[in-house]
Design an enzyme around this catalytic site. Structure first.
Site: not given
Length: 403
Positions: A232, A254, A284, A304, A345
């Site tokens: 990622f 990615d 991924a 990530d 996130c």
């Protein structure tokens, strides 16, 4: 409606007025008295917030179409929101970033935490990209942009209207140039000794994620002579930092071909060629499975991913996805041991829940690990003490022990 003749909205008797007095920046619709008059307010209207006894509490921006019906704009109910008001907020934010960084590449405004609810501004030298993700900011955009140019001296200001937050506020998705001209090439950004190519015109979000700068610096310390996998990777956030840290080889994975192209251009700008840098485009999870099937292992694996748990409703499914990422990543760490950096996130996933999901995944990969670092967003992404959502980013870095 002028600043001298503002409407008022009032808290319900059951609402917790103390939380607002102590700094909470949002007021949800079910905590407000709503009638035909309040429901008719245009999104972005500035109003005076009153408690249940009609005592004035703050100046708020109202959006009857949003679950967050009122956002605190100023603790002074009589505050005048004009050019000077914006300039003061921007100057206060700039003073922190100027102390932290020796070059003007950073997040300048981090929404509520910098006193501009729903507003994100990232700076790229002489250019700034603004995301006005709340109706009040859209309504005051010309004033905000003029103050931004005055305070920072930027010559280009771009509006990025992509993203879920604007749709929740009932706003359009039209991105455009507000001041200056659109850059005709990606903007090179140097962080941690690595060169990143930020596409301000067509990249994700504002073109580059500044929030991982501190975590990338820590990973860089583990990268000397390491074989590194950055999953990622976007434009090579962790991978290029690892290259700058002396990695022997980096592979970036990615789903976006344009993002990988920018990563490769960043590596080229750093003087790194095919002998030390490669990209693989694809899903991924499928790519990590393929790498394992190929018998490949790495000294340092970084994952990530995007927000798997963007809301409380998506939390359980998101935690399962983070566990799956951790399992796949741990299986790619070299049998003799190495490092695994896992990030989230998702503001709905607390650090504890995220960390536990990662540990389950590592355990199910048949590996044991030590936690050697826990990180969050850098200081240009300050936390609002009464807003958990502002602390969305988590990074947990493990030392994976020999199998």
């Amino acid at each position: 409606m002028t600043d001298t003749a503002r409407p008022a909205i009032r808290l319900m008797p059951k609402a917790d007025a103390r939380a607002i007095r102590w700094g909470a920046p949002w007021v949800y619709a079910d905590n407000l008295v709503t009638d035909r008059r309040t429901r008719a307010m245009a999104p972005g209207t500035l109003a005076v917030l009153q408690d249940a006894e009609r005592q004035e509490m703050a100046l708020v921006a109202v959006n009857p179409a949003s679950k967050i019906m009122a956002r605190i704009i100023d603790r002074d109910p009589a505050a005048v929101v004009d050019h000077d008001w914006f300039a003061r907020r921007l100057a206060r934010a700039l003073s922190l970033r100027a102390r932290l960084y020796d070059a003007p590449f950073y997040r300048l405004i981090h929404a509520e935490a910098d006193g501009l609810p729903g507003v994100v501004i990232d700076r790229f030298g002489d250019a700034a990209v603004i995301q006005p993700n709340a109706a009040w900011a859209e309504a005051h955009l010309d004033m905000l942009v003029a103050a931004l140019v005055e305070v920072t001296g930027v010559s280009t200001v771009l509006k990025n209207a992509a993203g879920r937050a604007r749709s929740l506020e009932g706003l359009d998705d039209e991105s455009k140039v507000l001041i200056g001209t659109m850059p005709d090439a990606p903007v090179p950004v140097v962080m941690n000794g690595a060169t990143y190519m930020a596409d301000l015109a067509g990249g994700q979000k504002t073109g580059l994620f500044y929030d991982q700068r501190e975590n990338q610096a820590f990973v860089q310390r583990l990268a000397a002579e390491a074989r590194v996998l950055d999953v990622f990777s976007h434009v090579g956030g962790f991978g290029l930092a690892a290259l700058a840290g002396g990695a022997s080889h980096v592979t970036c994975v990615d789903a976006s071909a344009p993002a990988l192209d920018l990563a490769a251009r960043g590596a080229e700008a750093m003087g790194q060629g095919a002998a030390s840098f490669a990209t693989r485009r694809g899903d991924a999870f499928e790519t990590m499975t393929a790498l394992e099937d190929e018998g490949l292992h790495f000294d340092l694996v970084v994952c990530d991913p995007p927000a798997f748990a963007p809301s409380k409703q998506a939390l359980e499914a998101g935690l399962r996805a983070y566990e799956k990422v951790a399992r796949a990543g741990a299986r790619l760490v070299a049998p003799e041991g190495g490092y695994l950096a896992l990030c989230s996130c998702s503001h709905a996933a607390t650090l504890e829940k995220f960390r536990n999901a990662c540990l389950r995944g590592i355990g199910r990969a048949g590996r044991a690990a030590q936690i050697i670092h826990t990180g969050e967003a850098g200081p240009d992404h300050p936390l609002h003490p009464q807003l958990a959502e502002s602390g969305y980013l988590k990074a947990v870095i493990f030392r994976v022990l020999p199998a």
